[in-house]
Design a protein around this motif. Structure first.
Motif, PDB file in Angstrom:
ATOM      1  N   VAL A  29       0.833  -1.195   0.000  1.00  0.00           N
ATOM      2  CA  VAL A  29       0.000   0.000   0.000  1.00  0.00           C
ATOM      3  C   VAL A  29       0.871   1.249   0.000  1.00  0.00           C
ATOM      4  O   VAL A  29       1.931   1.293   0.642  1.00  0.00           O
ATOM      5  N   LEU A  30       0.413   2.276  -0.715  1.00  0.00           N
ATOM      6  CA  LEU A  30       1.032   3.607  -0.708  1.00  0.00           C
ATOM      7  C   LEU A  30      -0.057   4.636  -0.420  1.00  0.00           C
ATOM      8  O   LEU A  30      -1.203   4.478  -0.838  1.00  0.00           O
ATOM      9  N   GLY A  31       0.320   5.718   0.293  1.00  0.00           N
ATOM     10  CA  GLY A  31      -0.607   6.798   0.587  1.00  0.00           C
ATOM     11  C   GLY A  31      -0.118   8.111   0.010  1.00  0.00           C
ATOM     12  O   GLY A  31       1.093   8.387   0.006  1.00  0.00           O
ATOM     13  N   PHE A  32      -1.060   8.927  -0.479  1.00  0.00           N
ATOM     14  CA  PHE A  32      -0.729  10.195  -1.126  1.00  0.00           C
ATOM     15  C   PHE A  32      -1.485  11.336  -0.456  1.00  0.00           C
ATOM     16  O   PHE A  32      -2.702  11.259  -0.259  1.00  0.00           O
ATOM     17  N   ASP A  33      -0.775  12.394  -0.115  1.00  0.00           N
ATOM     18  CA  ASP A  33      -1.400  13.586   0.438  1.00  0.00           C
ATOM     19  C   ASP A  33      -0.383  14.721   0.380  1.00  0.00           C
ATOM     20  O   ASP A  33       0.753  14.544   0.827  1.00  0.00           O
ATOM     21  N   PRO A  34      -0.763  15.891  -0.152  1.00  0.00           N
ATOM     22  CA  PRO A  34       0.203  16.997  -0.202  1.00  0.00           C
ATOM     23  C   PRO A  34       0.409  17.688   1.133  1.00  0.00           C
ATOM     24  O   PRO A  34       1.354  18.472   1.283  1.00  0.00           O
ATOM     25  N   LEU A  35      -0.453  17.412   2.119  1.00  0.00           N
ATOM     26  CA  LEU A  35      -0.401  18.122   3.397  1.00  0.00           C
ATOM     27  C   LEU A  35       0.388  17.331   4.423  1.00  0.00           C
ATOM     28  O   LEU A  35       0.049  16.186   4.741  1.00  0.00           O
ATOM     29  N   ALA A  36       1.432  17.941   4.951  1.00  0.00           N
ATOM     30  CA  ALA A  36       2.168  17.327   6.053  1.00  0.00           C
ATOM     31  C   ALA A  36       1.342  17.424   7.324  1.00  0.00           C
ATOM     32  O   ALA A  36       0.481  18.310   7.467  1.00  0.00           O
ATOM     33  N   ILE A  37       1.568  16.522   8.263  1.00  0.00           N
ATOM     34  CA  ILE A  37       0.879  16.596   9.552  1.00  0.00           C
ATOM     35  C   ILE A  37       1.220  17.932  10.215  1.00  0.00           C
ATOM     36  O   ILE A  37       2.373  18.337  10.280  1.00  0.00           O
ATOM     37  N   GLY A  38       0.197  18.617  10.692  1.00  0.00           N
ATOM     38  CA  GLY A  38       0.385  19.939  11.292  1.00  0.00           C
ATOM     39  C   GLY A  38      -0.031  21.072  10.388  1.00  0.00           C
ATOM     40  O   GLY A  38      -0.147  22.218  10.838  1.00  0.00           O
TER      41      GLY A  38
END
Length: 380
Positions: A29-38
């Motif tokens: 599995v791979l996950g994609f999101d441009p937003l870093a935590i915080g």
């Protein structure tokens, strides 16, 4: 071209829970999101959310809450961190209040005995920060908590950092798989989970007629009587008064009492996080605190914006709207949609993450009826 069995687009609480669960089970599995935590955007950003075992939205959520609670405790055990802080939840409204009646009914259906204040007079005596009308209906549930959202995100992703790609991703179905395109690369996935919050309709346009994104202003208020609003002395609260439904938290961070209106705000686009919440937008929670929770009332010392992505009413299996969508796309079952959450889904993230993992690993597994897409006629 790089490949994976399962790609997750959107790593808020739902997507990160699914990533954690799939990685734990050994899935590719791979996950994609441009937003870093915080980051100050995304429907899961910020420090806290409410966990409720008994939900006025539906008695059927109690079993889901119990599964989620077990998941939160398992996450705490695995991470060595507190993710869910126990806290009573006080719900109140005028005599005959539907909110209170439905929460009591959910508790009764679970054969749980409700103790504590049952009217405004008793609530004011038990929790001196309140000044509720004495004849208001009140229910206090002891099985609630403060979900530490940002800490939960970090715990979900711990050990899976190499599976996270901090990029905006687009999807394109092809006969050989779902092509994931970022600014840097292309990845071919056998299946995709789309859990992109307010951006979900950009990825799955057929959902757009059934969704409404609203702007929700959140404030932190300097309590007039801090000793009455501290964690352990003051409950989470949900008040359904003449101005609308307002919720709030004890001052557990030393940041003030967090409060906001739960009723839908103005309809906006998925990227309309600015400008910051104005004093006018915070007028209803501010006035509600001044009238009904004077111990918590005071100047606004911090503010934020949350976006609710709300589901419209269904027309096949009729519902009241604001229900989850967790299902495979009928037109392409390789794409699983896990959004929106209509402003009340965060508490269920561990249960929904496990549900998404089950669906991704077992193509024959069907979604819960209430969450299916075929409750809408254009998907039936």
């Amino acid at each position: 071209m790089k490949t994976c069995d399962i790609a997750i687009i959107g790593l808020g609480l739902m997507g990160s829970a699914a990533l954690h669960e799939l990685a734990r089970r050994g899935a590719d599995v791979l996950g994609f999101d441009p937003l870093a935590i915080g980051a100050a955007r995304g429907s899961s950003h910020g420090s806290c959310r409410i966990f409720r075992r008994f939900n006025f939205e539906s008695e059927a959520y109690t079993a889901l809450s119990d599964r989620a609670f077990a998941g939160w405790r398992a996450l705490e055990s695995a991470s060595g961190q507190t993710v869910l802080m126990p806290s009573p939840i006080l719900e109140a409204g005028p005599p005959g209040c539907e909110l209170v009646a439905k929460s009591r009914a959910a508790a009764a259906a679970a054969k749980s005995r409700i103790m504590g204040p049952r009217n405004g007079r008793e609530a004011n005596a038990a929790f001196p920060a309140f000044n509720l009308p004495e004849d208001w209906d009140v229910v206090v549930n002891d099985s609630g908590g403060i979900l530490l959202a940002e800490r939960a995100l970090r715990a979900f992703r711990a050990g899976a950092e190499d599976r996270v790609i901090l990029e905006t991703a687009q999807i394109a179905p092809t006969p050989s798989g779902i092509r994931i395109t970022t600014t840097r690369e292309e990845i071919m996935a056998a299946q995709v989970i789309v859990s992109a919050g307010p951006w979900v309709a950009d990825l799955v346009p057929s959902l757009r007629p059934h969704l409404m994104v609203t702007r929700q202003a959140v404030g932190w208020f300097a309590p007039a009587r801090p000793e009455t609003t501290a964690y352990g002395e003051f409950p989470i609260f949900i008040l359904d008064g003449a101005r609308g439904m307002v919720y709030g938290f004890p001052d557990f961070e030393g940041r003030g009492v967090k409060a906001a209106q739960h009723d839908h705000g103005p309809v906006v686009g998925a990227d309309q996080w600015e400008p910051p919440a104005s004093d006018l937008e915070l007028d209803i929670p501010s006035a509600t605190l001044a009238e009904l929770v004077p111990g918590a009332a005071g100047a606004v010392i911090d503010r934020d914006i949350c976006l609710y992505t709300n589901t419209a009413k269904a027309d096949v299996i009729v519902d009241d709207g604001n229900e989850f969508i967790i299902d495979r796309l009928p037109a392409d079952p390789r794409i699983i949609v896990a959004s929106p959450c209509s402003g009340h889904g965060a508490k269920f993230a561990t249960a929904i993450g496990a549900m998404l993992a089950d669906m991704a690993l077992d193509p024959k597994l069907k979604a819960i009826d209430a969450f299916r897409l075929d409750r809408f006629s254009n998907f039936a």
